[in-house]
Enzyme design. Sequence first.
Site, PDB file in Angstrom:
ATOM      1  CE  LYS A   1     -27.603  53.942 -16.281  1.00 54.20           C
ATOM      2  NZ  LYS A   1     -27.029  55.269 -16.230  1.00 54.20           N
TER       3      LYS A   1
ATOM      4  NE  ARG B   1     -31.305  62.151 -21.036  1.00 52.63           N
ATOM      5  CZ  ARG B   1     -31.423  61.238 -20.102  1.00 52.63           C
ATOM      6  NH1 ARG B   1     -30.360  60.593 -19.653  1.00 52.63           N
ATOM      7  NH2 ARG B   1     -32.576  60.949 -19.593  1.00 52.63           N
TER       8      ARG B   1
ATOM      9  CG  PHE C   1     -23.046  53.944 -26.140  1.00 49.55           C
ATOM     10  CD1 PHE C   1     -24.223  54.454 -26.645  1.00 49.55           C
ATOM     11  CD2 PHE C   1     -22.506  54.498 -24.981  1.00 49.55           C
ATOM     12  CE1 PHE C   1     -24.873  55.489 -26.016  1.00 49.55           C
ATOM     13  CE2 PHE C   1     -23.152  55.557 -24.345  1.00 49.55           C
ATOM     14  CZ  PHE C   1     -24.346  56.048 -24.868  1.00 49.55           C
TER      15      PHE C   1
HETATM   16  P1  AMP Z   1     -30.396  57.135 -16.819  1.00 45.86           P
HETATM   17  O1  AMP Z   1     -29.760  58.481 -16.966  1.00 45.86           O
HETATM   18  O2  AMP Z   1     -30.219  56.510 -15.477  1.00 45.86           O
HETATM   19  O3  AMP Z   1     -31.827  57.138 -17.349  1.00 45.86           O
HETATM   20  O4  AMP Z   1     -29.618  56.138 -17.814  1.00 45.86           O
HETATM   21  C1  AMP Z   1     -29.532  56.367 -19.168  1.00 45.86           C
HETATM   22  C2  AMP Z   1     -28.244  57.048 -19.477  1.00 45.86           C
HETATM   23  O5  AMP Z   1     -27.138  56.205 -19.226  1.00 45.86           O
HETATM   24  C3  AMP Z   1     -28.054  57.403 -20.925  1.00 45.86           C
HETATM   25  O6  AMP Z   1     -28.732  58.548 -21.299  1.00 45.86           O
HETATM   26  C4  AMP Z   1     -26.551  57.600 -21.019  1.00 45.86           C
HETATM   27  O7  AMP Z   1     -26.220  58.922 -20.667  1.00 45.86           O
HETATM   28  C5  AMP Z   1     -26.016  56.710 -19.927  1.00 45.86           C
HETATM   29  N1  AMP Z   1     -25.169  55.601 -20.403  1.00 45.86           N
HETATM   30  C6  AMP Z   1     -24.047  55.205 -19.778  1.00 45.86           C
HETATM   31  N2  AMP Z   1     -23.480  54.174 -20.398  1.00 45.86           N
HETATM   32  C7  AMP Z   1     -24.256  53.875 -21.464  1.00 45.86           C
HETATM   33  C8  AMP Z   1     -24.194  52.889 -22.492  1.00 45.86           C
HETATM   34  N3  AMP Z   1     -23.211  51.975 -22.543  1.00 45.86           N
HETATM   35  N4  AMP Z   1     -25.177  52.894 -23.416  1.00 45.86           N
HETATM   36  C9  AMP Z   1     -26.194  53.796 -23.365  1.00 45.86           C
HETATM   37  N5  AMP Z   1     -26.303  54.747 -22.415  1.00 45.86           N
HETATM   38  C10 AMP Z   1     -25.349  54.793 -21.466  1.00 45.86           C
END
Ligand code: AMP
Length: 558
Positions: free
Chosen positions: A255, A275, A345
């Site tokens: 992540k 986004r 990804f």
């Molecule tokens: P959060 O912002 O904490 O809700 O986590 C989701 C976000 O993680 C996604 O919108 C992406 O921007 C990010 N992200 C980072 N690495 C990945 C990955 N390998 N696959 C999907 N999302 C990822």
Amino acid sequence: MEYADAVAVYRELDATDADLEKIETLAEALAAADDDELGPLVGTVRGKVFEPWVDADLGVSSSLTAEAIETATGVSAAEIESVWRESGDLGDAAAWAVDHATQQSLFSEPLTLRRVHDDLRELADYEGAGSQDRRVDEVAGLLSDADPEEARYLVRTALGHMRLGVGDGTTREAIAAAFLDGDEAAAAVERAHQVTNDLRLVARTARDEGRAGLDDLGVELFRPVQMMLAKKAEGLEDGVESVADDPASVRAEYKYDGARVQVHVDGDRVEVYTRRLETITEQFPDVVAAVREHVTAERCLLDGELVGYDDAGEPVPFQDFSRRIKRKYDVEELVEEIPVVLHLFDALSHEGESLFDRPLSSRLSHLEDAFTPADGAIERATGHRFEDLASMRSFYQSALEAGHEGVMLKNLEATYQPGNRVGYVMKAKPVMEPLDLVVTRAQWSEGRRSDYLGRLFLGCRDPDGGFAEVGRLSTGYTDEELAALTDRLTDHVVAEDGRMVDVDPAIVLEVEYEEIQASPEYGSGYALRFPRFLDVREDLAPADADGLERVERLYEKQ
Ligand code: AMP
């Protein structure tokens, strides 16, 4: 549609706070709208004259609008300002000024919604010297033909302050109510909105082609799609269990902590969207160049995360990286200062084929075919399928050690669900309430960081006035932070044995982690799983650190 009729709809929407009434009013208006007024109506009730992905600015400020009101009505700037100040809304001031106009336009033509909408859109095209004067004239021209109520809403629309309490959700419900029957109507509208991101097109299609037409809508390049989102897992195991029934169909990926981006490619044309579906192509000429060079597909839509890296190859904190997103001038300077890597990804379309309804495993093969990875510029997100939880755990640890936030867990069988947090993607990262802990011992690192005390043993206060260890920390800090910590710790060394040093309890760190386990490994009887450095608590003395009783309480609570 006469503008007066549109204004009557705006007023009715303004007059109620009840969602259902808003939906009913809007549905009626949509059903009654003329053929080519439907789009402008769907746009303006939400205060928008442009589609969400269009990066255009009308260039209409409050002062420009005040000037236009003055030009159109002959009412003095001072009077306009005084009404404006009193109500706080320049739309109200416009209505008042039109009502008190000292001059009338000779050739007044009734306004139509189409004319207001199109004329306002044109303002965005004005450029260069004299463009502000032309804007004033254009807005004044519209106001000269407006009655007071029309003037009120015209000004609110031009300024982007429509605020009718109509969001995308209300509009979707209204489209369904106006043009479709059946239980699933709202869901069909929602899906069509997610893939097209264009409520005008969705409304038109629902009206002209019904359900079948909506179901046929797919991705189009340069019209960004809402991104599939993740749910939060309570740790790795929970994540794996939630994401799929069969652990063999789970893929774990790093992540990354950067910016989610969607990259659209058609030959030489490349656009990068965030986004929030805004265009950031201009800020990232390096990414555009890398995509042109390494994407082998002629046409595709790819999903990924942009991450900034420092000289040592560590990801830079998001606050630093976000400077690249915000900077619109002297972009090249920042390209040098904060190089980025595009970690891809997912693939949502490839050579004209829409991949939404394909399982992730198939989309990933398309992704593989769509580009050739180039280290340090454009790469696949690091990830695998794992045979067992233990190897996934060490992968998780390696993600944290490489400075990333945690891991994403993805169901390889799942389709792409735009805009949804459906649980086919889970994120696992250290999420427990942070603890403030004291450094009790430290160990010199090996390799690149051998000048640093890179592994720090952490203790909480114990009831005897000492410190009981609860774990050791080796991730979450930058090289600079580690250098500073090493400097400070060397002042407190009391004994050294090989690479291990004992230090006086003097420095308090704020630490996050994923879980607390009962463990005989440390004196406290507990061990933090996946601890990560957050900060040095300069404001705390060791006596203020968290005590064993808090660690116990957190352990019980989880
Ligand atoms: P959060 O912002 O904490 O809700 O986590 C989701 C976000 O993680 C996604 O919108 C992406 O921007 C990010 N992200 C980072 N690495 C990945 C990955 N390998 N696959 C999907 N999302 C990822």
